[in-house]
Write an enzyme that holds these catalytic residues in place. Structure first.
Site, PDB file in Angstrom:
ATOM      1  N   GLY A  72       0.639  -1.329  -0.358  1.00 56.39           N
ATOM      2  CA  GLY A  72       0.118   0.178   0.239  1.00 56.39           C
ATOM      3  C   GLY A  72       0.748   1.099  -0.050  1.00 56.39           C
ATOM      4  O   GLY A  72       0.456   2.090  -0.472  1.00 56.39           O
ATOM      5  N   GLY A 102       1.169  13.259 -38.432  1.00 58.56           N
ATOM      6  CA  GLY A 102       0.570  13.255 -36.958  1.00 58.56           C
ATOM      7  C   GLY A 102       0.867  14.172 -35.477  1.00 58.56           C
ATOM      8  O   GLY A 102       0.481  15.166 -35.066  1.00 58.56           O
ATOM      9  N   ALA A 103       2.726  14.096 -35.663  1.00 57.32           N
ATOM     10  CA  ALA A 103       3.210  14.623 -34.343  1.00 57.32           C
ATOM     11  C   ALA A 103       3.325  16.012 -34.962  1.00 57.32           C
ATOM     12  O   ALA A 103       3.735  16.669 -33.190  1.00 57.32           O
ATOM     13  CB  ALA A 103       4.499  13.477 -34.792  1.00 57.32           C
TER      14      ALA A 103
HETATM   15  C1  HXC Z   1       3.897  -4.384  11.119  1.00 59.60           C
HETATM   16  C2  HXC Z   1       6.261  -4.593   9.931  1.00 59.60           C
HETATM   17  C3  HXC Z   1       6.281  -4.337   8.978  1.00 59.60           C
HETATM   18  C4  HXC Z   1       5.137  -4.329   8.647  1.00 59.60           C
HETATM   19  C5  HXC Z   1       7.561  -4.208   8.907  1.00 59.60           C
HETATM   20  N1  HXC Z   1       7.680  -4.857  10.315  1.00 59.60           N
HETATM   21  N2  HXC Z   1       6.931  -4.234   7.736  1.00 59.60           N
HETATM   22  N3  HXC Z   1       5.419  -4.290  10.929  1.00 59.60           N
HETATM   23  N4  HXC Z   1       3.673  -4.727   9.758  1.00 59.60           N
HETATM   24  N5  HXC Z   1       3.516  -4.526   7.555  1.00 59.60           N
HETATM   25  C6  HXC Z   1       8.356  -4.747  10.794  1.00 59.60           C
HETATM   26  C7  HXC Z   1       9.084  -5.826  10.885  1.00 59.60           C
HETATM   27  O1  HXC Z   1       8.480  -6.537  11.970  1.00 59.60           O
HETATM   28  C8  HXC Z   1      10.644  -5.140  11.787  1.00 59.60           C
HETATM   29  O2  HXC Z   1      10.109  -5.230  13.116  1.00 59.60           O
HETATM   30  C9  HXC Z   1      10.805  -3.769  11.392  1.00 59.60           C
HETATM   31  O3  HXC Z   1       9.430  -3.568  10.920  1.00 59.60           O
HETATM   32  C10 HXC Z   1      11.766  -4.163  10.552  1.00 59.60           C
HETATM   33  O4  HXC Z   1      11.322  -4.403   9.706  1.00 59.60           O
HETATM   34  P1  HXC Z   1      12.953  -5.404   9.154  1.00 59.60           P
HETATM   35  O5  HXC Z   1      11.860  -6.602   7.913  1.00 59.60           O
HETATM   36  O6  HXC Z   1      13.510  -5.899   9.474  1.00 59.60           O
HETATM   37  O7  HXC Z   1      13.295  -4.472   7.893  1.00 59.60           O
HETATM   38  P2  HXC Z   1      13.926  -4.543   6.249  1.00 59.60           P
HETATM   39  O8  HXC Z   1      14.435  -6.167   6.530  1.00 59.60           O
HETATM   40  O9  HXC Z   1      14.859  -3.803   6.179  1.00 59.60           O
HETATM   41  O10 HXC Z   1      12.798  -5.167   6.104  1.00 59.60           O
HETATM   42  C11 HXC Z   1      12.177  -4.090   5.186  1.00 59.60           C
HETATM   43  C12 HXC Z   1      10.753  -4.681   4.371  1.00 59.60           C
HETATM   44  C13 HXC Z   1      10.572  -5.867   5.071  1.00 59.60           C
HETATM   45  C14 HXC Z   1      11.445  -4.404   2.979  1.00 59.60           C
HETATM   46  C15 HXC Z   1       9.861  -3.908   4.045  1.00 59.60           C
HETATM   47  O11 HXC Z   1      10.267  -5.773   6.530  1.00 59.60           O
HETATM   48  C16 HXC Z   1       9.065  -6.942   4.682  1.00 59.60           C
HETATM   49  O12 HXC Z   1       9.294  -7.351   3.079  1.00 59.60           O
HETATM   50  N6  HXC Z   1       7.904  -6.361   5.310  1.00 59.60           N
HETATM   51  C17 HXC Z   1       6.463  -6.505   4.836  1.00 59.60           C
HETATM   52  C18 HXC Z   1       5.822  -5.907   4.134  1.00 59.60           C
HETATM   53  C19 HXC Z   1       4.746  -6.315   3.281  1.00 59.60           C
HETATM   54  O13 HXC Z   1       4.200  -7.582   2.822  1.00 59.60           O
HETATM   55  N7  HXC Z   1       4.019  -5.117   4.246  1.00 59.60           N
HETATM   56  C20 HXC Z   1       2.195  -5.138   3.670  1.00 59.60           C
HETATM   57  C21 HXC Z   1       2.221  -5.198   1.935  1.00 59.60           C
HETATM   58  S1  HXC Z   1       0.651  -5.002   1.743  1.00 59.60           S
HETATM   59  P3  HXC Z   1      11.275  -5.878  14.878  1.00 59.60           P
HETATM   60  O14 HXC Z   1      10.344  -5.977  16.130  1.00 59.60           O
HETATM   61  O15 HXC Z   1      11.639  -7.719  14.352  1.00 59.60           O
HETATM   62  O16 HXC Z   1      12.441  -4.670  14.545  1.00 59.60           O
HETATM   63  C22 HXC Z   1      -0.402  -3.590   1.988  1.00 59.60           C
HETATM   64  C23 HXC Z   1      -1.967  -3.688   1.531  1.00 59.60           C
HETATM   65  C24 HXC Z   1      -2.277  -2.831   1.047  1.00 59.60           C
HETATM   66  O17 HXC Z   1       0.432  -2.715   1.779  1.00 59.60           O
HETATM   67  C25 HXC Z   1      -2.830  -2.461  -0.092  1.00 59.60           C
HETATM   68  C26 HXC Z   1      -2.949  -1.060  -0.842  1.00 59.60           C
HETATM   69  C27 HXC Z   1      -3.144  -0.918  -2.499  1.00 59.60           C
END
Ligand code: HXC
Length: 519
Positions: A175, A409-410
């Site tokens: 999102g 056209g351009a």
């Molecule tokens: C809750 C989250 C989170 C999320 C990361 N964290 N994403 N917590 N909700 N969406 C937390 C992790 O658990 C971690 O907590 C801390 O943030 C840091 O994340 P890391 O994974 O350690 O960091 P990094 O290795 O740099 O990776 C970053 C990242 C990865 C690539 C963004 O965290 C990731 O893939 N997150 C999930 C992305 C995702 O799928 N999001 C949902 C998308 S769906 P701790 O406590 O361990 O420090 C969506 C729906 C809306 O957004 C659609 C609308 C169109």
């Protein structure tokens, strides 16, 4: 008996502010730094005029208790928001804090972002979002998704009312990508910002494809291939400095004229080098940027989407202090032909300028639309139509300078007179024609060439005759479709006079809810 000490309220506030400033805590700040990233507050300080930031909602926290969230409550939650100034003009800002639950979007975070977006639109000032987020907060489920809906809705309502800018300074996953995509300009700090709907792990699981985070969603991918981002800039500091620079070209809202900035450049300046821009050898391309840089105030041109569809140039400059939007064909890249990406890029830019009262100046040298099955199957007809739509719809002052080719056209698309361009100028080298001489002669003189004893000489002679008779600006000028043929040296003063003359232009479109642009 225990004597309770009276709480010093000011001291309590100081401590709470200190706590809020630490976001997710010192350990996570260190880990943010190890990733080569600044904190949310440091970024705001770089973006805004010194000491101008006024924070709002410092004490907002999330109210979720599921999945261990009750133990992870941070003052301000995962975003720092408020308002401040850039070069003395108000800007609303929010900066996602990756140290708090990965900058993820909770209901509370969405509420904070929506509050500044509402203030921005009701007070008529730009919004800048600094994005560093793992997307929807997974633990909050539908409340988080609803938060994104609220933001997207505001992005759309504010579109064309206030400038909206996004700066990608970390992950923008799921999102977190769509709000930037709905804004007017997307900056990415190269090597730091990454945008994707689904990350490499999901892609591997679904399609088996192996791709790194950077290959998939880094600044290079989005500024050269997808066109999602407009600027790729190395280093957060420079990236935020460029956001300030861009804001300097823009009005605060759609009811204002763009700002003026006197760079001390003489409006009557004649540029002698312009006489030599076009090489004598027609097969040697020149750089349209040389023309642009020589005519705008102090050579200051901020190119937008520089690396995406470089066969067309778009960006901001100033003439006699006033901001203009510049569109130019780039003969150095695939001869400046219009293809799908160039059409979409220029159309979007033209519509932004029109929405914000920014006059358009178009520099033309275009041999036509790109031929080929890739382009036809990809919908060049539909996408090229966007550019016609954008120019025809635009009611801001429209000025064009024909440098060389304007074929078929351009010719029509690129701010032609009959699309209601206001002032159409041409250099003496301008060529308005349905197509280039070679193609035209092959069609209209086919029999004559085929029946000739020496077809090649006949073709050469007929081509030369066609060029002499038709490849010039004077036929169009005799019909008023070119308003004036000018010496290249006079380009800058002629544009400035045209802009002055058009400064009070008022033109209304017929009433409609909105048009139906071929998307
Ligand atoms: C809750 C989250 C989170 C999320 C990361 N964290 N994403 N917590 N909700 N969406 C937390 C992790 O658990 C971690 O907590 C801390 O943030 C840091 O994340 P890391 O994974 O350690 O960091 P990094 O290795 O740099 O990776 C970053 C990242 C990865 C690539 C963004 O965290 C990731 O893939 N997150 C999930 C992305 C995702 O799928 N999001 C949902 C998308 S769906 P701790 O406590 O361990 O420090 C969506 C729906 C809306 O957004 C659609 C609308 C169109």
């Amino acid at each position: 008996m225990v004597i309770r000490r009276k709480v010093d309220k000011r001291e309590q506030l100081r401590r709470m502010r200190e706590e809020a400033a630490l976001g997710g805590g010192q350990r996570r700040i260190e880990s943010q730094r190890k990733r080569g990233k600044l904190t949310a507050r440091e970024r705001i300080a770089l973006l805004l005029d010194e000491g101008s930031f006024q924070e709002l909602d410092t004490f907002v926290t999330h109210r979720s208790t599921d999945f261990g969230l009750a133990d992870q409550i941070y003052l301000g939650d995962a975003v720092v928001s408020g308002y401040g100034k850039v070069d003395g003009r108000f800007v609303y800002v929010y900066s996602q804090d990756f140290t708090v639950l990965g900058g993820s979007l909770s209901e509370a975070v969405a509420g904070k972002i929506c509050k500044v977006m509402d203030l921005a639109v009701s007070n008529g000032a730009p919004v800048v979002g600094l994005i560093d987020s793992g997307g929807a907060r997974i633990q909050e489920g539908v409340d988080s998704l609803a938060g994104y809906s609220d933001i997207f809705h505001r992005n759309v309502r504010s579109s064309g009312v206030i400038p909206q800018i996004s700066v990608i300074l970390g992950p923008a996953a799921g999102g977190a990508t769509y709000s930037p995509a709905l804004t007017d300009f997307v900056f990415m700090a190269s090597g730091i910002g990454q945008m994707y709907i689904t990350g490499p792990d999901v892609i591997r699981a679904v399609t088996g494809e192996e791709v790194t985070h950077e290959e998939l969603g880094g600044a290079t991918a989005h500024t050269t291939r997808s066109g999602v981002a407009h600027f790729s800039i190395e280093g957060e500091e420079d990236c935020l400095a460029q956001v300030r620079r861009l804001l300097g070209f823009l009005p605060q809202n759609n009811m204002e004229d763009p700002p003026t900035l006197d760079l001390g450049d003489d409006p009557e300046r004649q540029e002698y080098d312009l006489a030599h821009v076009i090489p004598d050898n027609p097969n040697r391309p020149y750089n349209m940027l040389d023309v642009v840089h020589q005519v705008v105030d102090a050579g200051d041109f901020m190119q937008v989407h520089e690396r995406f569809a470089p066969n067309v140039i778009v960006g901001f400059g100033r003439f006699d202090g006033r901001t203009v939007g510049i569109v130019g064909n780039q003969p150095r890249q695939i001869a400046g032909v219009l293809d799908i990406n160039a059409s979409v890029k220029a159309a979007r830019f033209v519509r932004f300028c029109d929405a914000f009262n920014i006059p358009l100046v178009t520099f033309i040298d275009v041999p036509g639309f790109m031929p080929g099955t890739t382009q036809e199957y990809g919908g060049i007809i539909r996408h090229g139509a966007k550019l016609i739509y954008a120019y025809a719809e635009a009611t801001v002052p429209k000025i064009s300078v024909l440098i060389k080719k304007a074929y078929g056209g351009a010719y029509i698309v690129m701010s032609s007179k009959n699309l209601r361009s206001d002032v159409n100028l041409s250099w003496p080298t301008g060529e308005v024609a349905v197509m280039g001489a070679g193609g035209a002669v092959s069609i209209i003189h086919r029999n004559e060439i085929n029946n000739s004893e020496d077809p090649e000489s006949t073709r050469t002679n007929l081509t030369a005759e066609y060029e002499e008779r038709l490849m010039n600006p004077y036929i169009a000028a005799s019909r008023g479709m070119i308003d004036d043929v000018i010496d290249p040296l006079e380009t800058r003063p002629k544009i400035i006079r045209s802009l002055e003359m058009l400064a009070n232009k008022r033109e209304q479109l017929p009433y409609k809810k909105h048009g139906s642009i071929p998307l």
